[in-house]
Design an enzyme around this catalytic site. Sequence first.
Site, short mmCIF file in Angstrom:
data_model
loop_
_atom_site.label_atom_id
_atom_site.label_comp_id
_atom_site.label_asym_id
_atom_site.label_seq_id
_atom_site.Cartn_x
_atom_site.Cartn_y
_atom_site.Cartn_z
N SER A 38 0.83 -1.20 0.00
CA SER A 38 0.00 0.00 0.00
C SER A 38 0.87 1.26 0.00
O SER A 38 1.72 1.41 -0.87
CB SER A 38 -0.95 -0.05 1.20
OG SER A 38 -2.02 0.85 1.03
N ASP A 183 -5.69 -3.54 -2.80
CA ASP A 183 -4.68 -3.16 -1.81
C ASP A 183 -4.00 -4.37 -1.17
O ASP A 183 -4.67 -5.29 -0.70
CB ASP A 183 -5.36 -2.32 -0.72
CG ASP A 183 -4.38 -1.55 0.14
OD1 ASP A 183 -3.46 -2.18 0.70
OD2 ASP A 183 -4.53 -0.33 0.25
#
Length: 240
Positions: A38, A183
């Site tokens: 991320s 993600d």
Amino acid sequence: MYIDGVFSGGGIKGLALVGACAAIEERGFRFKRVAGTSAGSLIAGLIAAGYTSTEMANLLDELDLKKFLDSRKTVIPSALTKWLFVYWRLGLYKGDELECWIADILAARGLRTFGDLAPDSLRIIASDLTNGRLLILPDDLPKYGVDPRTFPVARAIRMSCSLPFFFEPVKLRDRVGMNIVVDGGVLSNFPMWLFDKDNVKKSGRTWSEVEPKSDSAAYQQNQERPEYVRSFVRDDEGCA
């Protein structure tokens, strides 16, 4: 002295990692291999491109985060239409502006694809929701019929930063069909095991084929997540 660095996710708080990099630089350490999830994948990508902590801080200071809120245009703009896109596109915002910004700042240092990097110098974590598994980039790309050397680093970071229902997921096609990628923090927010020598096999297998130690609490937690995550993914045709 050269060290390995693994950077965790954390949304906007992940930008604090720049300060950690500054402290490491002050002590004379330099990164040889980096990995991230991320927001951490962005920091890892910038380090791999050759940015110093001061340069990263300047980039982020000049950044207008609102430019990343790239909603899809509609004939009749309304709050209802916006939320319908969450259902059909699985995200409020496209994420294209984020990817373009990342691509521009990496290209400024001559980094476009993984082929521009030394082997194993950068690894990025994403989550393949369609198959319910961790995705390590660029190692796992051949499984999808993709040559890692030609795959854009900015696209990999974009995948890792695709916060579910905020940014639209990235679709990665293979011989079977379309795969929904989001993600990396969904399955592994702090992949410290990536550079753990205990997880490396001398047979030449890729990282994706080497499981982290099964007695790791974080690994056990990750193993329990895929079926739960799958409940968020509709049939591929509904995501097109």
